[in-house]
Scaffold this active site. Structure first.
Site, PDB file in Angstrom:
ATOM      1  CB  CYS A 211     -13.175  76.157  72.697  1.00 48.59           C
ATOM      2  SG  CYS A 211     -12.521  77.271  71.465  1.00 48.59           S
TER       3      CYS A 211
ATOM      4  CB  CYS B 181     -18.774  74.212  72.943  1.00 51.63           C
ATOM      5  SG  CYS B 181     -17.677  75.608  72.890  1.00 51.63           S
TER       6      CYS B 181
ATOM      7  CB  CYS C 290     -22.572  75.987  69.478  1.00 48.61           C
ATOM      8  SG  CYS C 290     -23.264  75.560  67.890  1.00 48.61           S
TER       9      CYS C 290
END
Length: 139
Positions: free
Chosen positions: A91, A87, A13
């Site tokens: 990533c 997020c 996150c």
């Protein structure tokens, strides 16, 4: 993923101070050595959210000593399953990894009453993940 190796899961996150910490703690608590667990954040906070620490303590899981960690390419590469929680596109994506996005409210700025609801939703998702990964709940 070989049958003999424990699967590895990375929870991500933004601040690694709430959702990903709770998810990692639940999976570690329930699976023990049956899963390798990591958590990280794209912009880690200085500390874990105190309301999250309190909510987890209510279910017998102490995360008071945990510290937010920065998301690294190596953590993603070392994981079989990467679970993101708000997020966005921060990533890194690698072929052969399984990616899941859990849409969950952010506990930042929330009181413990709101965090309990988020906590309980995370626990349900973690238990379902364990079924999908064929990981036994430790007794």
């Amino acid at each position: 993923m070989p049958d003999t190796a424990a699967p590895s899961v990375l929870f991500v996150c933004v601040h690694n101070a709430g959702r990903s910490q709770m998810a990692a703690a639940f999976l570690t608590h329930l699976a023990g050595d049956g899963v390798q667990v990591r958590s990280a954040g794209s912009a880690p906070a200085a500390t874990v959210n105190p309301a999250v620490v309190e909510a987890m303590a209510e279910v017998g899981i102490d995360i008071a000593a945990e510290r937010p960690k920065v998301l690294t390419v190596e953590a993603v590469q070392a994981s079989d399953v990467v679970i993101t929680m708000g997020c966005g596109d921060t990533c890194p994506v690698f072929p052969g990894k399984r990616y899941l996005d859990w849409q969950l409210p952010d506990p930042a700025g929330q009181g413990v009453d709101a965090v309990r609801f988020i906590r309980d939703g995370i626990e349900k998702r973690v238990r379902n993940l364990m079924i999908e990964l064929s990981v036994q709940i430790r007794s």
